[in-house]
Design an enzyme around this catalytic site. Structure first.
Site, PDB file in Angstrom:
ATOM      1  N   CYS A 127      -1.546   0.415   7.496  1.00  0.00           N
ATOM      2  CA  CYS A 127      -1.972   0.825   5.920  1.00  0.00           C
ATOM      3  C   CYS A 127      -3.425   1.168   5.845  1.00  0.00           C
ATOM      4  CB  CYS A 127      -1.584  -0.408   5.095  1.00  0.00           C
ATOM      5  SG  CYS A 127       0.154  -0.564   4.574  1.00  0.00           S
ATOM      6  N   GLU A 142       0.878  -1.259  -0.076  1.00  0.00           N
ATOM      7  CA  GLU A 142       0.100  -0.105  -0.025  1.00  0.00           C
ATOM      8  C   GLU A 142       0.936   1.280  -0.046  1.00  0.00           C
ATOM      9  OE1 GLU A 142      -0.439  -2.564   1.797  1.00  0.00           O
ATOM     10  OE2 GLU A 142      -2.464  -3.213   1.935  1.00  0.00           O
TER      11      GLU A 142
HETATM   12  N1  THU Z   1       1.911  -6.608   3.772  1.00  0.00           N
HETATM   13  C1  THU Z   1       1.601  -5.577   3.010  1.00  0.00           C
HETATM   14  O1  THU Z   1       2.379  -5.282   2.117  1.00  0.00           O
HETATM   15  N2  THU Z   1       0.377  -5.108   2.995  1.00  0.00           N
HETATM   16  C2  THU Z   1      -0.633  -5.370   3.991  1.00  0.00           C
HETATM   17  O2  THU Z   1      -1.575  -4.951   3.791  1.00  0.00           O
HETATM   18  C3  THU Z   1      -0.462  -6.804   4.543  1.00  0.00           C
HETATM   19  C4  THU Z   1       1.081  -6.917   4.929  1.00  0.00           C
HETATM   20  C5  THU Z   1       3.190  -7.311   3.585  1.00  0.00           C
HETATM   21  C6  THU Z   1       4.177  -6.817   4.803  1.00  0.00           C
HETATM   22  C7  THU Z   1       5.123  -7.948   4.692  1.00  0.00           C
HETATM   23  O3  THU Z   1       6.229  -7.803   3.714  1.00  0.00           O
HETATM   24  C8  THU Z   1       4.385  -9.139   4.489  1.00  0.00           C
HETATM   25  O4  THU Z   1       3.296  -8.454   3.874  1.00  0.00           O
HETATM   26  C9  THU Z   1       3.996  -9.912   5.383  1.00  0.00           C
HETATM   27  O5  THU Z   1       3.548  -9.214   6.631  1.00  0.00           O
END
Ligand code: THU
Length: 132
Positions: free
Chosen positions: A91, A57
């Site tokens: 996020c 995000e």
């Molecule tokens: N993650 C995201 O990129 N967006 C989200 O809304 C949830 C979590 C990523 C962060 C991390 O790199 C991985 O997912 C595991 O938490």
């Protein structure tokens, strides 16, 4: 609207393989439809110093704002999961900064749409400087 959803989906799917998630092995891709009608994509970008990792995000929001757009019309979050992956707490706040409570959020896996919700449902009672 239907056309937006399909484009948001294919855009996220195109960049999904670029997620850099060697530590969690949990790839995420996000597509944002800006009110400028541009689709902004982002993937998570992890780091060996774990707290420096960036959510998908945040990547997408960075692109959008850099391009001069500060209003989100629609959000799509994609992960390779059976159940919908929702944006993390931080996020939700990041997205809300540029959204409205009724901004649609589509939760997807690589095969298709799993759930449709809104920013207001994901972050009720969001902090808002202008409301204080
Ligand atoms: N993650 C995201 O990129 N967006 C989200 O809304 C949830 C979590 C990523 C962060 C991390 O790199 C991985 O997912 C595991 O938490």
């Amino acid at each position: 609207m239907k056309q937006n959803k399909a484009l948001l989906f294919s855009s996220a799917k195109n960049v999904f393989p670029n997620a850099y998630a060697p530590y969690s092995k949990f790839s995420v891709a996000v597509s944002l439809l800006g009110i400028d009608t541009t689709i902004y994509t982002g993937v998570n970008v992890e780091n060996g110093a774990f707290p420096q990792g960036m959510c998908a995000e945040a990547s997408a929001i960075g692109k959008m704002v850099t391009n001069g757009c500060t209003e989100i019309a629609e959000v799509l979050v994609m992960a390779d999961t059976k159940n919908p992956t929702t944006p993390c707490g931080g996020c939700r706040q990041r997205l809300m900064e540029f959204s409205k409570p009724d901004t649609p959020v589509y939760l997807c896996n690589l095969e298709g749409f799993l759930e449709e919700t809104t920013m207001g449902l994901l972050l009720p009672g969001a902090f808002d400087l202008n409301n204080n």
